[in-house]
Design an enzyme around this catalytic site. Structure first.
Site, PDB file in Angstrom:
ATOM      1  N   LYS A 168       0.892  -1.180   0.000  1.00 46.97           N
ATOM      2  CA  LYS A 168       0.000   0.000   0.000  1.00 46.97           C
ATOM      3  C   LYS A 168       0.922   1.220   0.000  1.00 46.97           C
ATOM      4  CE  LYS A 168      -1.810   3.052   1.990  1.00 46.97           C
ATOM      5  NZ  LYS A 168      -1.631   4.476   1.595  1.00 46.97           N
ATOM      6  N   GLU A 240       9.531   1.782  10.701  1.00 51.24           N
ATOM      7  CA  GLU A 240      10.621   2.705  10.360  1.00 51.24           C
ATOM      8  C   GLU A 240      10.003   4.092  10.391  1.00 51.24           C
ATOM      9  OE1 GLU A 240      13.615   1.474   9.800  1.00 51.24           O
ATOM     10  OE2 GLU A 240      13.130  -0.629   9.485  1.00 51.24           O
ATOM     11  N   CYS A 274      14.099  10.659   6.196  1.00 45.81           N
ATOM     12  CA  CYS A 274      13.938  10.319   7.615  1.00 45.81           C
ATOM     13  C   CYS A 274      15.253  10.494   8.373  1.00 45.81           C
ATOM     14  CB  CYS A 274      13.433   8.894   7.752  1.00 45.81           C
ATOM     15  SG  CYS A 274      14.450   7.699   6.864  1.00 45.81           S
ATOM     16  N   GLU A 372       9.853  17.095  14.250  1.00 46.19           N
ATOM     17  CA  GLU A 372      10.454  16.813  12.940  1.00 46.19           C
ATOM     18  C   GLU A 372       9.895  17.827  11.934  1.00 46.19           C
ATOM     19  OE1 GLU A 372       8.971  13.293  10.859  1.00 46.19           O
ATOM     20  OE2 GLU A 372      11.008  12.763  10.281  1.00 46.19           O
TER      21      GLU A 372
END
Ligand code: NAD
Length: 472
Positions: A168, A240, A274, A372
């Protein structure tokens, strides 16, 4: 009671737009819950025969995929660019990393999957062996920032281990995943063994209801929901997640090289990585020359959209994300941060461009201090010594990646080990992603589990211990 004239029609397709230009570039149908269930059932039916093939046969497919991905790199780069708006050189990372992963596991996978003997309970009269068996159907849910790599790269070891995969991808970047699948089928993979179900988060939730393992890459908030849903079914999973990655520059560091490292680590992929650097702690003695060198290089970055390799930085993924990123800058500046480079949204270039930005004087009251940003925005801080740098670097909910630079190798190595992260680069920033032989992943709110290396394929298997009495 008055009735509505019409009931809302369920969304049937995802429309894809190039965020750099706003232009419509395609659409894909959204999978219904029944479509997801049927895709997993087909995958399950095809998986048994696939698992019965030898690892060598399955590895041959990965070797062909490596070659085909490189042969078709122009098509792949075009597709990635048109749905992400990123620079072509950033899209190249997607392509090279998928090819590298295919090659790495094609060469090493057999050894990892071979199983091994264990120490017998009673020497001479019992034996013990461990074998690795595929789970069955692996579900992968991926984000938009590396739309080809994060959709396909983690699927390759799952396939090699003998699983079927249902993917997905992000609703913002569905096309690269479709292309990745077409190329797998061109290499000879049975269509049922790798399927793509398109849609938003609900389609991801539905997928978790049917698969035997879930590999999730995305934000920490979504990762928590995925963990709960997987735990409810008692299926294994890996997460992750996000990061707020620190870089530390100590006495004696080569400042020009460290500044180049920051360009790669902080601004590559428009900062939407990331493992990107978002905070830099610089020791007093090298602060001024480092900041000067970094600011000069940041100001020299070429921003825009081009299908050539001529530009350094592209668009952010969406107007909404550009608003979040420039919101972090504006909030910091309004509360007293100093702009050393960049600082502006660039609506003249397209709907979602933000300049590469370096800020000093960022304080805990500012959003970007701990959250972030996931854009081309870095905060630089002056520190007294290595201890202060380590303390501030570890003062984060996240623990994904870090980078350490300095003149004294012993100090640099010691600092690296003290950092609470899944990976640390010495004199480097993003190299971990291409170091396929060592595990990559996060600690704290940056995730659970690891990709790459031995663990990156064995995570898709169940260990079975077979112990035998040899006296019968
Ligand atoms: P996101 O969490 O919004 O979405 C990721 C995927 O999850 C998408 O496919 C989305 O449709 C799906 N999803 C959303 N809600 C869901 C639910 N309830 N159940 C199941 N699936 C659901 O993340 P994003 O905005 O696409 O990606 C950016 C984030 O990803 C950043 O935080 C970044 O740090 C992180 N990221 C981490 C890594 C890593 O390796 N650690 C790599 C790339 C990106």
């Amino acid at each position: 009671m008055s009735m509505p004239l019409s009931t809302p029609v369920a969304e049937r397709e995802l429309e894809v737009r190039n965020p750099a230009t706003g232009e419509r570039v395609g659409s894909v149908p959204i999978a219904s819950p029944a479509d997801v269930e049927a895709a997993v059932a087909r995958a399950r039916a095809a998986q048994t025969q696939w698992a019965n093939q030898s690892v060598t046969e399955r590895a041959a497919l990965l070797r062909r995929y490596h070659d085909l991905v490189l042969d078709r790199s122009d098509d792949i780069l075009d597709t990635i660019q048109k749905e992400s708006g990123k620079a072509r050189r950033d899209a190249l990372l997607d392509v090279l990393s998928v090819a590298g992963t295919a090659r790495y596991y094609a060469v090493r996978g057999k050894r990892f999957l071979a199983g091994h003997r264990g120490r017998a309970a009673a020497f001479g009269i019992t034996s013990a062996r461990v074998v690795y068996k595929p789970f069955g159907v692996v579900g992968i849910i991926s984000p938009w920032n590396f739309p080809f790599l994060l959709a396909i790269g983690d699927a390759l070891p799952a396939l090699l281990a003998g699983n079927a995969v249902v993917l997905k991808p992000s609703e913002l970047t569905p096309l690269s995943a479709e292309l990745g699948r077409r190329l797998l089928l061109e290499c000879g993979l049975d269509a049922d063994l790798f399927q793509v179900v398109q849609g938003r988060g609900e389609v991801g939730s539905e997928l978790i209801r049917h698969v035997d393992y879930i590999g999730f890459t995305g934000g920490t908030a979504t990762g928590r929901k995925v963990a709960l849903a997987a735990s409810e079914r008692l299926i294994p999973f890996s997460l992750e997640l996000g990061g707020k990655n620190p870089m530390i520059v100590l006495d004696g560091a080569p400042v020009e090289k460290a500044a180049m490292g920051l360009i790669a680590g902080g601004y590559n992929n428009t900062g939407q990585t990331c493992i990107a650097i978002e905070r830099v702690y610089v020791q007093d003695s090298v602060y001024e020359p480092f900041v000067k060198a970094a600011a000069a290089r940041i100001k020299g970055l070429k921003l825009g959209y081009s299908s050539g390799f001529d530009l350094d930085m592209g668009s952010l993924i969406s107007e909404a994300h550009a608003a979040k990123v420039s919101g972090h800058i504006d909030d910091a500046v309004a509360k007293g941060a100093e702009v050393l480079a960049g600082g502006h949204r660039r609506s003249d270039l397209g709907p979602a461009f933000v300049e590469p930005t370096l800020l000093a004087g960022v304080t805990p009251s500012m959003k970007m201090f701990k959250d972030e940003t996931f854009g081309p925005v870095v905060a630089v801080y002056r520190v007294r010594d290595a201890d202060e740098a380590v303390r501030l670097a570890n003062d984060s909910d996240y623990g994904l990646n870090a980078s350490v630079w300095g003149g004294d190798g012993r100090v640099v190595r010691e600092v690296s080990r003290r950092l609470e992260t899944g990976s640390t680069g010495i004199n480097s920033t993003l190299v971990i992603y291409h170091s396929f032989d060592v595990p990559m992943g996060g600690v704290k709110a940056s995730g659970l589990g690891r990709r790459h290396g031995r663990h990156g394929i064995l995570r898709y298997t169940q260990e079975q211990s077979i112990v035998r009495s040899t006296t019968v």
